[in-house]
Design an enzyme around this catalytic site. Structure first.
Site, mmCIF file in Angstrom:
data_model
loop_
_atom_site.group_PDB
_atom_site.id
_atom_site.type_symbol
_atom_site.label_atom_id
_atom_site.label_comp_id
_atom_site.label_asym_id
_atom_site.label_seq_id
_atom_site.Cartn_x
_atom_site.Cartn_y
_atom_site.Cartn_z
ATOM 1 C CB SER A 83 -0.914 0.022 1.225
ATOM 2 O OG SER A 83 -1.622 1.243 1.253
ATOM 3 C CB SER A 111 -2.682 4.285 2.237
ATOM 4 O OG SER A 111 -3.633 3.979 1.257
ATOM 5 C CE LYS A 157 -11.164 -1.210 -0.020
ATOM 6 N NZ LYS A 157 -11.023 -0.716 -1.386
ATOM 7 C CG ASP A 205 -12.668 2.521 -2.419
ATOM 8 O OD1 ASP A 205 -11.603 3.160 -2.297
ATOM 9 O OD2 ASP A 205 -12.852 1.402 -1.894
ATOM 10 N NE ARG A 238 -11.399 -17.374 -7.180
ATOM 11 C CZ ARG A 238 -10.411 -17.096 -6.344
ATOM 12 N NH1 ARG A 238 -9.173 -17.416 -6.657
ATOM 13 N NH2 ARG A 238 -10.656 -16.488 -5.194
ATOM 14 C CB THR A 239 -16.741 -17.846 -6.258
ATOM 15 O OG1 THR A 239 -15.351 -18.098 -6.055
ATOM 16 C CG2 THR A 239 -17.567 -18.773 -5.399
HETATM 17 P P1 ATR Z 1 -12.002 -6.313 -2.354
HETATM 18 O O1 ATR Z 1 -12.816 -6.145 -1.143
HETATM 19 O O2 ATR Z 1 -10.856 -5.349 -2.442
HETATM 20 O O3 ATR Z 1 -12.778 -6.329 -3.615
HETATM 21 P P2 ATR Z 1 -12.032 -9.130 -1.976
HETATM 22 O O4 ATR Z 1 -13.270 -9.032 -1.202
HETATM 23 O O5 ATR Z 1 -10.961 -10.028 -1.473
HETATM 24 O O6 ATR Z 1 -11.324 -7.736 -2.186
HETATM 25 O O7 ATR Z 1 -12.484 -9.542 -3.455
HETATM 26 C C1 ATR Z 1 -11.605 -9.971 -4.327
HETATM 27 C C2 ATR Z 1 -12.320 -10.443 -5.616
HETATM 28 O O8 ATR Z 1 -11.268 -10.882 -6.431
HETATM 29 C C3 ATR Z 1 -13.267 -11.611 -5.442
HETATM 30 O O9 ATR Z 1 -14.330 -11.472 -6.339
HETATM 31 C C4 ATR Z 1 -12.422 -12.816 -5.827
HETATM 32 O O10 ATR Z 1 -13.099 -13.862 -6.449
HETATM 33 P P3 ATR Z 1 -13.964 -14.948 -5.629
HETATM 34 O O11 ATR Z 1 -15.308 -14.313 -5.415
HETATM 35 O O12 ATR Z 1 -13.982 -16.117 -6.495
HETATM 36 O O13 ATR Z 1 -13.214 -15.176 -4.335
HETATM 37 C C5 ATR Z 1 -11.504 -12.208 -6.849
HETATM 38 N N1 ATR Z 1 -10.233 -12.940 -6.905
HETATM 39 C C6 ATR Z 1 -9.257 -12.933 -5.969
HETATM 40 N N2 ATR Z 1 -8.227 -13.706 -6.369
HETATM 41 C C7 ATR Z 1 -8.576 -14.214 -7.583
HETATM 42 C C8 ATR Z 1 -7.927 -15.070 -8.530
HETATM 43 N N3 ATR Z 1 -6.693 -15.543 -8.304
HETATM 44 N N4 ATR Z 1 -8.574 -15.350 -9.673
HETATM 45 C C9 ATR Z 1 -9.795 -14.867 -9.908
HETATM 46 N N5 ATR Z 1 -10.471 -14.036 -9.066
HETATM 47 C C10 ATR Z 1 -9.863 -13.716 -7.918
#
Ligand code: ATR
Length: 290
Positions: free
Chosen positions: A22, A24, A73, A109, A159-160
């Site tokens: 970061s 920040s 967050k 944000d 992804r999910t």
């Molecule tokens: P933030 O709050 O900053 O958005 P987060 O809540 O950790 O961070 O969200 C990260 C997002 O990135 C999620 O949608 C995650 O996908 P999943 O819902 O499948 O967990 C996605 N993400 C993180 N690592 C990933 C990876 N290696 N490939 C694809 N998607 C990824």
């Protein structure tokens, strides 16, 4: 520094995991110095299992406020006494102000995202857009798009599948918006979906320092010329994701402007002082070697 500095100084924290990437602390401490504000900004690496205790500790110590970053967050919103409109609708908090023991959660944000996309408004409005990721950052991007850019359809790629479906439901109930279509990252026709979008936003943390060779998508043919491609990751400034988009002729937006502008709003919430945006931005460019 004089002793009186320490007796009057306000501490601001940053809670996240990981935290070392970061910028920040760098920009808030510079802003404090430039404006003569008695503020020290420090990062705290906090694991999800400790988030509640960390927030309690901040209240107990009378710390003035803090920023929240990946992955807290959304989870941190449960510990707030009050939420701003943006924080309440997105369910995502990146800035907290401690007002005499009551924690007020804000989402700055949204402001940074809005300002980064505003120059491209005519290309975004009434067109299809694509958001990759379904975490806190995606919530802020989707909220901003629905509220201020009015796209035709938001293709939410993640992804999910359960996470994107739950986000689709979230915006249907909170904003009465029913034009989100969910897609899986691995689905075979992703190319058709993405190629038709005038805007593509990476809202995942994939590609963030130190994993700078990673990208949430790896095929440059997913991007097309005349497309706007925005990565919310700002370290590195030119992510692998943006490099792929650029190689297909897309117009790219890096996360640096969003980063500085969200910080500016947060700084103002804590201190009431105007953040010296241009000076900080210049210092940051020197710092990252641009
Ligand atoms: P933030 O709050 O900053 O958005 P987060 O809540 O950790 O961070 O969200 C990260 C997002 O990135 C999620 O949608 C995650 O996908 P999943 O819902 O499948 O967990 C996605 N993400 C993180 N690592 C990933 C990876 N290696 N490939 C694809 N998607 C990824």
């Amino acid at each position: 520094m004089q002793n009186s500095f320490y007796s009057n100084v306000e501490l601001i924290g940053l809670l996240g995991f990981p935290i070392k990437q970061s910028f920040s602390p760098f920009i808030h401490n510079i802003a404090a110095e430039l404006t003569g504000t008695k503020l020290i900004y420090l990062p705290f690496e906090v694991h999800s299992s400790n988030l509640k205790n960390a927030v309690k500790g901040i209240t107990a110590l009378g710390i003035k406020g803090f920023n929240v970053t990946v992955p807290h967050k959304v989870a941190v919103a449960d510990f707030m006494s009050k939420l701003s409109e943006e924080a309440s609708i997105t369910g995502s908090v990146n800035t907290v102000v401690n007002e005499l023991g009551k924690l007020i959660g804000y989402n700055t944000d949204v402001y940074g995202i809005n300002e980064s996309l505003l120059p491209y408004k005519s290309q975004i409005s009434s067109n299809d857009v694509c958001v990759i990721g379904a975490g806190g950052a995606a919530r802020s991007v989707i909220y901003t798009l629905i509220r201020n850019f009015k796209p035709k359809t938001i293709y939410l790629i993640n992804r999910t599948a359960e996470h994107s479906e739950s986000l689709r439901q979230h915006f249907k109930s909170k904003m009465r918006y029913d034009s989100i279509i969910t897609n899986e990252l691995q689905q075979p026709d992703l190319l058709n979906v993405m190629n038709n979008c005038s805007l593509v936003v990476n809202c995942t943390s994939v590609g963030m320092f130190p994993d700078v060779d990673d990208s949430v998508v790896t095929n440059h043919q997913l991007f097309v010329k005349d497309q706007i491609v925005f990565d919310i990751v700002y370290n590195p400034v030119k992510t692998k994701f943006l490099q792929l988009a650029e190689s297909s002729g897309a117009t790219t937006i890096n996360g640096l402007k969003m980063f500085v502008l969200q910080a500016a709003k947060s700084f103002n919430h804590w201190t009431g002082v105007e953040f010296p945006i241009d000076k900080v931005y210049k210092s940051l460019l020197l710092y990252v070697g641009k």
